[in-house]
Design a protein around this motif. Structure first.
Motif, PDB file in Angstrom:
ATOM      1  N   ASP A 110       0.808  -1.216   0.000  1.00  0.00           N
ATOM      2  CA  ASP A 110       0.000   0.000   0.000  1.00  0.00           C
ATOM      3  C   ASP A 110       0.846   1.274   0.000  1.00  0.00           C
ATOM      4  OD1 ASP A 110      -2.383  -1.464   0.026  1.00  0.00           O
ATOM      5  OD2 ASP A 110      -2.280  -1.692   2.205  1.00  0.00           O
ATOM      6  N   ASP A 111       2.143   1.140   0.269  1.00  0.00           N
ATOM      7  CA  ASP A 111       3.029   2.309   0.321  1.00  0.00           C
ATOM      8  C   ASP A 111       3.740   2.562  -1.004  1.00  0.00           C
ATOM      9  OD1 ASP A 111       2.600   2.700   3.168  1.00  0.00           O
ATOM     10  OD2 ASP A 111       3.773   0.870   3.425  1.00  0.00           O
ATOM     11  N   ARG A 112       3.432   1.750  -2.012  1.00  0.00           N
ATOM     12  CA  ARG A 112       4.079   1.889  -3.319  1.00  0.00           C
ATOM     13  C   ARG A 112       3.006   2.219  -4.356  1.00  0.00           C
ATOM     14  NH1 ARG A 112       9.252  -1.125  -3.958  1.00  0.00           N
ATOM     15  NH2 ARG A 112      10.061  -1.530  -1.871  1.00  0.00           N
ATOM     16  N   PRO A 113       2.789   3.489  -4.633  1.00  0.00           N
ATOM     17  CA  PRO A 113       1.655   3.902  -5.481  1.00  0.00           C
ATOM     18  C   PRO A 113       1.775   3.520  -6.949  1.00  0.00           C
ATOM     19  CG  PRO A 113       3.042   5.792  -4.936  1.00  0.00           C
ATOM     20  CD  PRO A 113       3.535   4.651  -4.110  1.00  0.00           C
ATOM     21  N   SER A 115       9.436   5.524 -18.985  1.00  0.00           N
ATOM     22  CA  SER A 115      10.030   6.722 -19.565  1.00  0.00           C
ATOM     23  C   SER A 115      11.509   6.524 -19.854  1.00  0.00           C
ATOM     24  CB  SER A 115       9.841   7.920 -18.619  1.00  0.00           C
ATOM     25  OG  SER A 115      10.459   7.661 -17.364  1.00  0.00           O
ATOM     26  N   PHE A 116      12.038   7.406 -20.673  1.00  0.00           N
ATOM     27  CA  PHE A 116      13.461   7.377 -20.997  1.00  0.00           C
ATOM     28  C   PHE A 116      14.256   7.899 -19.804  1.00  0.00           C
ATOM     29  CE2 PHE A 116      17.275   9.581 -22.410  1.00  0.00           C
ATOM     30  CZ  PHE A 116      17.920   8.574 -23.115  1.00  0.00           C
ATOM     31  N   GLY A 117      15.417   7.288 -19.567  1.00  0.00           N
ATOM     32  CA  GLY A 117      16.279   7.759 -18.486  1.00  0.00           C
ATOM     33  C   GLY A 117      17.708   7.319 -18.690  1.00  0.00           C
ATOM     34  N   THR A 118      18.645   8.056 -18.098  1.00  0.00           N
ATOM     35  CA  THR A 118      20.061   7.708 -18.141  1.00  0.00           C
ATOM     36  C   THR A 118      20.639   7.874 -16.739  1.00  0.00           C
ATOM     37  OG1 THR A 118      20.962   9.934 -18.536  1.00  0.00           O
ATOM     38  CG2 THR A 118      20.136   8.722 -20.456  1.00  0.00           C
ATOM     39  N   VAL A 119      21.912   7.502 -16.586  1.00  0.00           N
ATOM     40  CA  VAL A 119      22.583   7.655 -15.293  1.00  0.00           C
ATOM     41  C   VAL A 119      23.108   9.068 -15.112  1.00  0.00           C
ATOM     42  CG1 VAL A 119      23.235   5.229 -15.193  1.00  0.00           C
ATOM     43  CG2 VAL A 119      24.796   6.876 -16.254  1.00  0.00           C
ATOM     44  N   LEU A 120      22.977   9.927 -16.131  1.00  0.00           N
ATOM     45  CA  LEU A 120      23.509  11.279 -16.054  1.00  0.00           C
ATOM     46  C   LEU A 120      22.665  12.166 -15.136  1.00  0.00           C
ATOM     47  CD1 LEU A 120      24.337  11.805 -19.838  1.00  0.00           C
ATOM     48  CD2 LEU A 120      25.870  11.023 -18.019  1.00  0.00           C
ATOM     49  N   LYS A 121      23.293  13.218 -14.658  1.00  0.00           N
ATOM     50  CA  LYS A 121      22.661  14.207 -13.773  1.00  0.00           C
ATOM     51  C   LYS A 121      22.050  13.501 -12.567  1.00  0.00           C
ATOM     52  CE  LYS A 121      21.928  17.573 -17.449  1.00  0.00           C
ATOM     53  NZ  LYS A 121      20.970  18.414 -18.196  1.00  0.00           N
ATOM     54  N   ASN A 122      20.733  13.579 -12.400  1.00  0.00           N
ATOM     55  CA  ASN A 122      20.088  12.949 -11.240  1.00  0.00           C
ATOM     56  C   ASN A 122      19.426  11.623 -11.595  1.00  0.00           C
ATOM     57  OD1 ASN A 122      20.717  15.048  -9.390  1.00  0.00           O
ATOM     58  ND2 ASN A 122      19.043  16.290 -10.233  1.00  0.00           N
ATOM     59  N   GLY A 123      19.864  11.019 -12.711  1.00  0.00           N
ATOM     60  CA  GLY A 123      19.203   9.818 -13.198  1.00  0.00           C
ATOM     61  C   GLY A 123      19.186   8.669 -12.215  1.00  0.00           C
ATOM     62  N   ILE A 124      20.284   8.425 -11.532  1.00  0.00           N
ATOM     63  CA  ILE A 124      20.347   7.302 -10.586  1.00  0.00           C
ATOM     64  C   ILE A 124      19.433   7.552  -9.401  1.00  0.00           C
ATOM     65  CG2 ILE A 124      21.844   6.037  -9.000  1.00  0.00           C
ATOM     66  CD1 ILE A 124      24.123   6.425 -10.984  1.00  0.00           C
ATOM     67  N   SER A 148      15.983  -2.928  -4.547  1.00  0.00           N
ATOM     68  CA  SER A 148      14.918  -1.960  -4.259  1.00  0.00           C
ATOM     69  C   SER A 148      13.664  -2.662  -3.745  1.00  0.00           C
ATOM     70  CB  SER A 148      14.563  -1.159  -5.519  1.00  0.00           C
ATOM     71  OG  SER A 148      15.676  -0.463  -6.015  1.00  0.00           O
ATOM     72  N   HIS A 149      13.683  -3.997  -3.734  1.00  0.00           N
ATOM     73  CA  HIS A 149      12.547  -4.826  -3.320  1.00  0.00           C
ATOM     74  C   HIS A 149      11.316  -4.521  -4.165  1.00  0.00           C
ATOM     75  CE1 HIS A 149      14.798  -4.101   0.695  1.00  0.00           C
ATOM     76  NE2 HIS A 149      15.416  -5.013  -0.038  1.00  0.00           N
ATOM     77  N   CYS A 150      11.568  -4.207  -5.435  1.00  0.00           N
ATOM     78  CA  CYS A 150      10.521  -3.976  -6.421  1.00  0.00           C
ATOM     79  C   CYS A 150      10.444  -5.242  -7.268  1.00  0.00           C
ATOM     80  CB  CYS A 150      10.890  -2.765  -7.273  1.00  0.00           C
ATOM     81  SG  CYS A 150       9.703  -2.350  -8.563  1.00  0.00           S
ATOM     82  N   SER A 190      16.236   5.314  -8.413  1.00  0.00           N
ATOM     83  CA  SER A 190      16.151   4.725  -7.077  1.00  0.00           C
ATOM     84  C   SER A 190      14.825   5.069  -6.416  1.00  0.00           C
ATOM     85  CB  SER A 190      17.318   5.234  -6.220  1.00  0.00           C
ATOM     86  OG  SER A 190      17.319   4.613  -4.962  1.00  0.00           O
ATOM     87  N   ASN A 191      14.442   6.341  -6.456  1.00  0.00           N
ATOM     88  CA  ASN A 191      13.162   6.759  -5.865  1.00  0.00           C
ATOM     89  C   ASN A 191      11.993   6.088  -6.571  1.00  0.00           C
ATOM     90  OD1 ASN A 191      14.500   8.436  -4.077  1.00  0.00           O
ATOM     91  ND2 ASN A 191      14.273  10.268  -5.356  1.00  0.00           N
TER      92      ASN A 191
END
Length: 279
Positions: free
Chosen positions: A87-90, A124-133, A165-167, A137-138
């Motif tokens: 219930d805590d993972r929307p 969505s598209f994402g990379t490890v650059l900037k705040n990607g990691i 991440s237990h996902c 993680s979030n």
């Protein structure tokens, strides 16, 4: 320079008395990145390789009988003291990464067009650059299921990001080989979906929405139990990824030595190695 170094490596190894004694069959070589030793691997195949997958290897060079699959080092942070249950993972389903890939990874774009407008799905598209990691993680920490789709090769570090991440991982990769698969039952904490089913409209979402809170919670609890097997640490600790890889090597060796007839692909056939492997 890369090709020259690989040629020198092959020449050095094959000149050693230890190599000549067994033809390399009692050697272990770490070649974990899919592009590792692209030239040398064709000449060093009698050895036991430690790999991420068999995606770029012909079966006579690397195969499940003689080689060991090791996990990628996860990129996202481990979810410590995780109390974020169902219930805590929307978010129901999460994927962030490169969408347009080649070879077996073409399925990523097919799934993107199928799932991008689905309720409770973040694709969505994402990379490890900037705040990607940090974003990834979030995202994984707040999601019930995480998509692990084949890329240019069958595996990626995303699976191991999901585990820590237990996902609950949803694996859409028909040719994937998994670490420690001979001792670990991945069906206890992963969902496997054939690529041909995943691209059917509505199939994946119907499957995930049919999984009850109780079923998901059992997988979530199991993820927390097994996550240590995928942690690389220095110095190594009991039950971590380093120890699990050595144990997998030992099982391969033990299996070969117990055979009444050695196979040509066996890394230890015709070897005079008799002392037990020190872990």
């Amino acid at each position: 320079m890369n090709k020259q170094l690989q040629t020198k490596l092959v020449r050095f190894l094959t000149d050693q008395e230890e190599w000549k004694r067994s033809g390399g069959r009692d050697h272990v070589i770490l070649a974990h990145h899919p592009n590792s030793m692209l030239d040398a691997r064709m000449k060093l195949w009698p050895c036991m390789f430690i790999l991420s997958d068999f995606g770029r290897y012909p079966p006579n060079v690397a195969n499940v009988e003689k080689d060991v699959i090791a996990p990628y080092k996860h990129v996202v942070r481990t979810f410590v003291n995780d109390s974020a249950g169902y219930d805590d993972r929307p978010t129901l389903l999460y994927f962030k990464g490169a969408i347009y890939r080649k070879a077996g990874g073409i399925i990523r774009q097919e799934l993107f067009y199928l799932l991008r407008d689905e309720k409770d799905v973040e694709f969505s598209f994402g990379t490890v650059l900037k705040n990607g990691i940090r974003q990834a993680s979030n995202g994984m920490h707040s999601s019930k299921f995480c998509l692990n789709i084949a890329g240019d090769t069958p595996s990626s570090n995303r699976l191991f990001d999901a585990i820590v991440s237990h996902c609950v991982p949803v694996i859409v990769s028909d040719d994937i080989e998994l670490p420690y698969e001979d001792v670990l039952d991945y069906s206890e904490f992963c969902i496997f979906v054939r690529a041909s089913d995943a691209v059917k409209k509505g199939f994946l979402m119907k499957l995930l929405r049919s999984i009850t809170k109780e079923q998901w919670t059992q997988m979530w609890e199991r993820l927390k139990e097994v996550e240590g097997y995928f942690e690389f640490q220095f110095p190594s600790h009991k039950g971590d990824a380093v120890q699990m890889i050595w144990q997998a090597i030992a099982r391969k060796r033990s299996s070969c030595l117990s055979c009444s007839t050695f196979h040509a692909s066996c890394p230890l056939s015709q070897s005079n190695l008799t002392a037990p492997l020190q872990l």
